[in-house]
Scaffold this active site. Structure first.
Site, PDB file in Angstrom:
ATOM      1  N   GLU A  58       0.807  -1.222   0.000  1.00 49.50           N
ATOM      2  CA  GLU A  58       0.000   0.000   0.000  1.00 49.50           C
ATOM      3  C   GLU A  58       0.839   1.271   0.000  1.00 49.50           C
ATOM      4  O   GLU A  58       0.514   2.243  -0.674  1.00 49.50           O
ATOM      5  CB  GLU A  58      -0.943   0.030   1.205  1.00 49.50           C
ATOM      6  N   HIS A 128     -10.477  -3.588  11.689  1.00 53.22           N
ATOM      7  CA  HIS A 128     -11.263  -3.435  10.459  1.00 53.22           C
ATOM      8  C   HIS A 128     -12.456  -2.502  10.646  1.00 53.22           C
ATOM      9  O   HIS A 128     -13.341  -2.476   9.800  1.00 53.22           O
ATOM     10  CB  HIS A 128     -11.806  -4.790   9.993  1.00 53.22           C
TER      11      HIS A 128
HETATM   12  C1  LIG Z   1      -1.878  -4.408   4.757  1.00 52.76           C
HETATM   13  C2  LIG Z   1      -3.126  -5.086   4.327  1.00 52.76           C
HETATM   14  N1  LIG Z   1      -3.552  -4.940   3.067  1.00 52.76           N
HETATM   15  C3  LIG Z   1      -4.675  -5.549   2.651  1.00 52.76           C
HETATM   16  C4  LIG Z   1      -5.398  -6.321   3.507  1.00 52.76           C
HETATM   17  C5  LIG Z   1      -6.647  -7.049   3.021  1.00 52.76           C
HETATM   18  N2  LIG Z   1      -6.299  -8.478   2.914  1.00 52.76           N
HETATM   19  C6  LIG Z   1      -6.592  -9.331   3.905  1.00 52.76           C
HETATM   20  S1  LIG Z   1      -5.970 -10.843   3.637  1.00 52.76           S
HETATM   21  C7  LIG Z   1      -5.317 -10.386   2.158  1.00 52.76           C
HETATM   22  C8  LIG Z   1      -4.542 -11.365   1.346  1.00 52.76           C
HETATM   23  C9  LIG Z   1      -3.378 -11.876   2.103  1.00 52.76           C
HETATM   24  O1  LIG Z   1      -2.698 -12.815   1.348  1.00 52.76           O
HETATM   25  P1  LIG Z   1      -1.549 -13.681   2.001  1.00 52.76           P
HETATM   26  O2  LIG Z   1      -0.636 -12.806   2.775  1.00 52.76           O
HETATM   27  O3  LIG Z   1      -0.940 -14.489   0.920  1.00 52.76           O
HETATM   28  O4  LIG Z   1      -2.276 -14.616   3.053  1.00 52.76           O
HETATM   29  P2  LIG Z   1      -3.492 -15.618   2.822  1.00 52.76           P
HETATM   30  O5  LIG Z   1      -4.740 -14.843   2.854  1.00 52.76           O
HETATM   31  O6  LIG Z   1      -3.274 -16.318   1.527  1.00 52.76           O
HETATM   32  O7  LIG Z   1      -3.402 -16.542   3.981  1.00 52.76           O
HETATM   33  C10 LIG Z   1      -5.595  -9.051   1.894  1.00 52.76           C
HETATM   34  C11 LIG Z   1      -5.170  -8.340   0.685  1.00 52.76           C
HETATM   35  C12 LIG Z   1      -4.939  -6.415   4.832  1.00 52.76           C
HETATM   36  N3  LIG Z   1      -5.603  -7.130   5.746  1.00 52.76           N
HETATM   37  N4  LIG Z   1      -3.808  -5.794   5.224  1.00 52.76           N
END
Ligand SMILES: Cc1ncc(C[n+]2csc(CCOP(=O)(O)OP(=O)(O)O)c2C)c(N)n1
Lengths: 323, 326
Positions: A58, A128
């Site tokens: 971000e 959130h």
């Molecule tokens: C800094 C941030 N950006 C966006 C989000 C929204 N978000 C929640 S989970 C996620 C994907 C995360 O992917 P990953 O780190 O690969 O973990 P997974 O969900 O596959 O376990 C996103 C974009 C967030 N929680 N925090």
């Protein structure tokens, strides 16, 4: 007349502006599949050069948009969570916001930051559920919080066309709203122009975002005894002070309902400005989140930290009783 | 358990089965409206939690993610209190204040799950540093997803951890997706090369095999304990279920049914289950099912918190916040 939902209005605003101006592009996470719906169909319509699914970076993509804006683009960034604004506060408040002045007017930063689903999402817990619009008003970044579908369309279009950074908060509590609209009549809504949803003569209730619905409900409940004017500022910075003064000339009483934390929230600014400059016959009142609120997970605790209709009703009754 | 006393095959199987069964019940409770806000199920990724935590001591600590139920359970949190937390009850690990994305159990060494992608990695590093400063040989382990390695704070943490030889194990759970995004769409370079850039030893591990994860983690933990600094393990796994239970109704399209079938073909439950006698497996399954059914009952029977306590614990000092309305 067709029904327009709030989310559809956001989606339509982005699509219309992309259609109108090739400089408009969109960045964000999962905007291709449109997890929030705000970007639905845009990737297919405008292609991956204008609809950029970003890595979870971000801070980088927020200032990336700033750079793109300096070079002639008009980016819109979608953030999935309001708390991500804390992560990119530096990039917005200390970078994008400051360049116009610091460069002596050599550049402009027309970036829109869109938050579909701000405020509590009903038990999504502490990280959130924030509603940090007052922070942006405080640093002087243009800030809009549309309360209705038509205003969501109009304010988002204006934000995209504006030559400065603008944050648009689309409260979770409003996303499900639908209203009858003449689609051809959808139009930009200027920043700093308030809207009176219900005229009244006893008390002005200033309601921010989704709380407009609560204010209207309370106004209706009290209709037999108190005449409530429901005033929606629509943008918090700039704020329609003249509109508020005109309303208070009619009512002389002010209650603000605001989903910010109490201390230094926009409600405090509204009350202070009214007390300094406007006609008041009773002490102004605020209904807000508590100071420093971290919304707990359990539903009843989450709800206990948000302004309620009964609190608003009590504040209105006290305001009338006091004057 | 202490180092050198890693659980046997049945122990690893039990942890995998416990997490699998927990998630099945939690998903059902989301459908029933008991768990609000939904969850990010870790189904399919149990081997990572089971294997890594099996290499840790009870006094070691972890930080977790939004997809953290497995980590928290594997580290030793009581399933009943975890389920009660998801249901927002006073008997929950966080007294209903945290929910799925913030489960914490300091007694079990769980410093907390975190809902902001990448945010807990530096927290684990800082805790590890402080434990070493205090003269102990405890280590910290940070979980994060493939999506998190594009996050600045994670890379900054790699630098700090390597620079100061912090006793932290960095566990990247590469489950193929960050919500709808694939590593190939969001990641220039590789996870291992990121570690290499900071001089951090790193390895790719079969994240579907609890024993392989345990073996790799045991080495990384040992290195951290004797002062060798951080290690990164990229555990390659697959997310069987939704990114978030919201998907069960919204159904965004980002992977095909064939792809899911291929991804779920190797199942940690079966891989580890095949390593133990059938009778043992049956006994473990029965014990775990009874434990989890009791956990659900416990959660459902537990009281909801009193709204008047909404801001309890806001300040450690006991400072009381002003209310939002007079
Ligand atoms: C800094 C941030 N950006 C966006 C989000 C929204 N978000 C929640 S989970 C996620 C994907 C995360 O992917 P990953 O780190 O690969 O973990 P997974 O969900 O596959 O376990 C996103 C974009 C967030 N929680 N925090």
């Amino acid at each position: 007349m067709p029904k327009l939902s709030y989310l559809k209005a956001l989606n339509r605003a982005i699509g219309d502006e992309m259609e109108r101006d090739p400089a408009v592009c969109v960045l964000g996470e999962d905007i291709g599949v449109a997890v929030t719906y705000a970007t639905a169909g845009l990737l297919r319509r405008f292609g991956p050069d204008r609809v950029l699914d970003t890595p979870i970076s971000e801070q980088a993509f927020t200032s990336f948009a700033t750079g793109a804006a300096m070079a002639g683009m008009r980016p819109l960034i979608e953030f999935q969570i309001p708390a991500l604004l804390f992560l990119v506060f530096e990039q917005i408040a200390n970078q994008a916001h400051k360049f116009s002045l610091m460069t002596g007017g050599q550049t402009r930063i027309p970036v829109t930051y869109l938050l579909p689903g701000s405020g509590s999402r009903d038990s999504w817990a502490g990280q959130h559920s924030d509603h940090p619009y007052s922070l942006f008003a405080h640093v002087g970044v243009k800030t809009a919080v549309p309360a209705t579908a038509a205003d969501a369309y109009g304010l988002l279009v204006t934000a995209i066309r504006d030559d400065d950074p603008v944050v648009v908060f689309a409260p979770s509590g409003a996303l499900g709203l639908r209203e009858d609209v003449d689609l051809g009549g959808l139009a930009p809504v200027p920043l700093g122009s308030s809207r009176i949803h219900r005229a009244g003569s006893d008390v002005t209730v200033v309601a921010v975002g989704h709380l407009v619905q609560d204010a209207l409900a309370v106004a209706e409940e009290l209709a037999g005894s108190v005449s409530v004017e429901v005033f929606d500022p629509r943008s918090l910075y700039p704020f329609d002070w003249a509109g508020l003064a005109a309303s208070l000339d009619r009512t002389g009483r002010l209650v603000v309902v605001d989903d910010s934390n109490r201390s230094c929230g926009i409600g405090a600014e509204i009350v202070a400005t009214a007390a300094e400059e406007m006609r008041l016959v009773a002490p102004p009142r605020r209904v807000t989140r508590p100071d420093g609120a971290v919304l707990p997970f359990a539903r009843d605790l989450d709800l206990a930290c948000q302004p309620t209709r009964s609190q608003l009703r009590a504040a209105v009754e006290k305001s009338v009783g006091a004057g | 358990m202490t180092a050198g006393q890693a659980p046997g095959a049945a122990g690893l199987y039990r942890t995998v089965a416990l997490i699998r069964g927990f998630e099945q019940r939690a998903v059902q409770l989301v459908r029933d409206g008991v768990i609000r806000g939904g969850i990010h199920p870790c189904t399919g990724q149990e081997a990572v939690a089971a294997g890594t935590c099996a290499a840790l001591r009870p006094d070691d600590v972890i930080t977790s993610t939004h997809r953290g139920h497995g980590h928290v359970l594997a580290k030793g949190a009581e399933p009943a209190r975890m389920m009660a937390e998801l249901a927002g009850r006073t008997t929950g690990l966080n007294q209903g204040r945290g929910g799925s994305m913030h489960a914490a159990d300091f007694a079990a060494g769980v410093l907390g799950a975190d809902a902001i992608v990448g945010a807990a990695v530096p927290i684990a590093a800082g805790a590890a540093w402080a434990m070493r400063q205090a003269g102990s040989d405890r280590v910290a382990l940070a979980y994060f997803g493939d999506g998190a390695v594009s996050q600045g704070v994670v890379l900054e943490s790699f630098n700090l951890a390597a620079l100061w030889r912090v006793p932290v194990v960095l566990v990247c759970e590469n489950n193929g997706f960050a919500t709808s995004m694939r590593p190939a769409d969001t990641m220039a370079g590789t996870v291992l090369a990121r570690a290499a850039a900071f001089g951090i030893p790193a390895a790719t591990v079969d994240g579907m095999d609890p024993q392989a994860v345990l073996d790799a983690t045991a080495q990384a933990v040992e290195r951290a304990r004797w002062g060798g600094g951080p290690t990164l393990l990229e555990c390659v796994t697959y997310r069987f279920d939704a990114h978030h239970t919201w998907e069960h109704t919204a159904r965004p399209r980002y992977r095909t049914a064939e792809e899911v079938a291929a991804g779920t073909a190797r199942d940690p439950l079966e891989i580890q289950g095949a390593r133990i006698p059938a009778a043992t497996r049956e006994a473990v399954d029965a014990e775990v099912a009874a434990l989890l059914d009791e956990a659900v009952r416990f959660a459902l029977d537990s009281p909801h918190p009193d709204p008047a306590t909404a801001l309890d614990h806001l300040y450690a000092s006991g400072l009381r916040a002003r209310a939002g309305a007079l």
